[in-house]
Design a protein around this motif. Sequence first.
Motif, PDB file in Angstrom:
ATOM      1  N   ASP A   1       0.824  -1.211   0.000  1.00 47.91           N
ATOM      2  CA  ASP A   1       0.000   0.000   0.000  1.00 47.91           C
ATOM      3  C   ASP A   1       0.859   1.261   0.000  1.00 47.91           C
ATOM      4  O   ASP A   1       0.539   2.246  -0.679  1.00 47.91           O
TER       5      ASP A   1
ATOM      6  N   LEU B   1       2.302   1.694  -3.509  1.00 46.87           N
ATOM      7  CA  LEU B   1       1.285   2.179  -4.444  1.00 46.87           C
ATOM      8  C   LEU B   1       0.980   3.652  -4.206  1.00 46.87           C
ATOM      9  O   LEU B   1       0.822   4.424  -5.164  1.00 46.87           O
ATOM     10  N   ALA B   2       0.928   4.073  -2.951  1.00 48.46           N
ATOM     11  CA  ALA B   2       0.660   5.479  -2.644  1.00 48.46           C
ATOM     12  C   ALA B   2       1.755   6.383  -3.206  1.00 48.46           C
ATOM     13  O   ALA B   2       1.485   7.476  -3.721  1.00 48.46           O
TER      14      ALA B   2
ATOM     15  N   ARG C   1       1.345   6.303  -7.212  1.00 46.33           N
ATOM     16  CA  ARG C   1       0.073   6.701  -7.823  1.00 46.33           C
ATOM     17  C   ARG C   1       0.174   8.006  -8.620  1.00 46.33           C
ATOM     18  O   ARG C   1      -0.425   8.123  -9.702  1.00 46.33           O
TER      19      ARG C   1
ATOM     20  N   SER D   1      -1.937   2.586 -10.895  1.00 43.14           N
ATOM     21  CA  SER D   1      -3.236   2.490 -10.232  1.00 43.14           C
ATOM     22  C   SER D   1      -3.480   1.157  -9.562  1.00 43.14           C
ATOM     23  O   SER D   1      -4.459   0.987  -8.840  1.00 43.14           O
ATOM     24  N   ASP D   2      -2.576   0.193  -9.777  1.00 44.09           N
ATOM     25  CA  ASP D   2      -2.792  -1.151  -9.258  1.00 44.09           C
ATOM     26  C   ASP D   2      -1.442  -1.772  -8.924  1.00 44.09           C
ATOM     27  O   ASP D   2      -0.450  -1.535  -9.623  1.00 44.09           O
TER      28      ASP D   2
END
Length: 438
Positions: A344, A347-348, A351, A356-357
């Motif tokens: 997480d 990804l943050a 982004r 996006s994934d």
Amino acid sequence: MSRTTHRAGPDLAADLDALPAAEIAALRTANFARTVAAARSIEAVDARYPGLADVHTPDDLRALPILTPAALAAGSPPRSAEFVLGPPGGLVLRSSGTSGEAKTMFHSWEFKQQVDALGARGLRALLPDPPRRIANCMFPGGLNGAFLFVLGLAENLGALAFPLGSSTPVADTAAAIAAHDIDTIIAGPAYGTELITETPAEQLRSLRHFLYLGEAIGAERERLVTEALPGVSVRSIAYSTNETGPIGYQCTHQSGGTHHLHDDVMIVEVVDQETGDPVPPGTEGELLVTPLKDTGMALFRYRIGDRGRIETTPCPCGSSAQVLTLLGRAGESMTVDVWTTSADQLLAALRPFGVSDVTQCQLQVLWDFPQYTVRVLLAPSVPDAPSAEALLREAKAQWQLHTILTSRRCAEITVERAPLGSFAQNERGKVPTLYQRF
């Protein structure tokens, strides 16, 4: 024709999608009662779940504590038999440890039959015209259950199975498909994508279905597959784990992470990840799974390690079985030196650059002690690779990740777009978001 399948263990609906909700609920309640009775009949298992005497229906489950992967690992054979219902014969599997420490699972032969039947039932819902020739390209050995699951599924369907495995070179698998007119390949996303994108389409002209298992395929891989072989269907064969067996299946209206639940023999709760309290329907949360069985191992409220939500809108197929949408891992993490980061956090930080994934990226930590280098790989669908300096700026808000990237042990950071086939895989062919090599 009977609406249920009578066999050793819980009763399974012959066609779950044909039953009204009330009949599914009645089956689930009866199977739950059998599961509780079996657990209470074994002294060690009954002692493992204090309060089980007050649990009579699925609604009473919340009285039991959440079972964590660490607790299951500590209580699994050969350390302990506190979850084992028996009988002594069966199949020994081991989870890969992606949701915690590796766990050894004892599945009775009766439960193995239930797993195979659920797999075949789910595939019939997905493909009304079932596969006749199946290339089984799952990882064999290592106490992993996926390869055997596919063989059992093929047997239940009466299909011709080709046990190729995941270590067979893709060229050899392609040759087998061409020689035997194989219509379906069942594989991990990485292997199946490599096979289809690196083989001339003419050689795969008999292939109608690519069914994946073990992890999400992601939009990028699915796009590459359908561009390379137009007309092939790309679907999840099951939402399943070594611990629980099949949890969900897809119908003809579903794709991606959306599945119906095997509601007659599976209870899935969605709870707040921090508090463990139930969340409202349609709300994202962490998944707790209770497989209903009276042999093998008793798992009540098991923290499976995934996030998801129970949809509030019925599926267009008309089935009364609940619909679950998977939303990723509840906490994929990696400890580098003494700092722990998560998927997480990665990804943050990525982004803002068009990621996006989590299937579009991989963080690699490669050690050459006492230092390590960091490689951040981005899928070709990401517009551009940021500089290391830009990544560091975005990672400041994710302090564990930022500390790993700025540690004195970190010798170099590179960020690059790369083909998905170059992402590192583990020994079972899965592509982790976080990868560390010592």
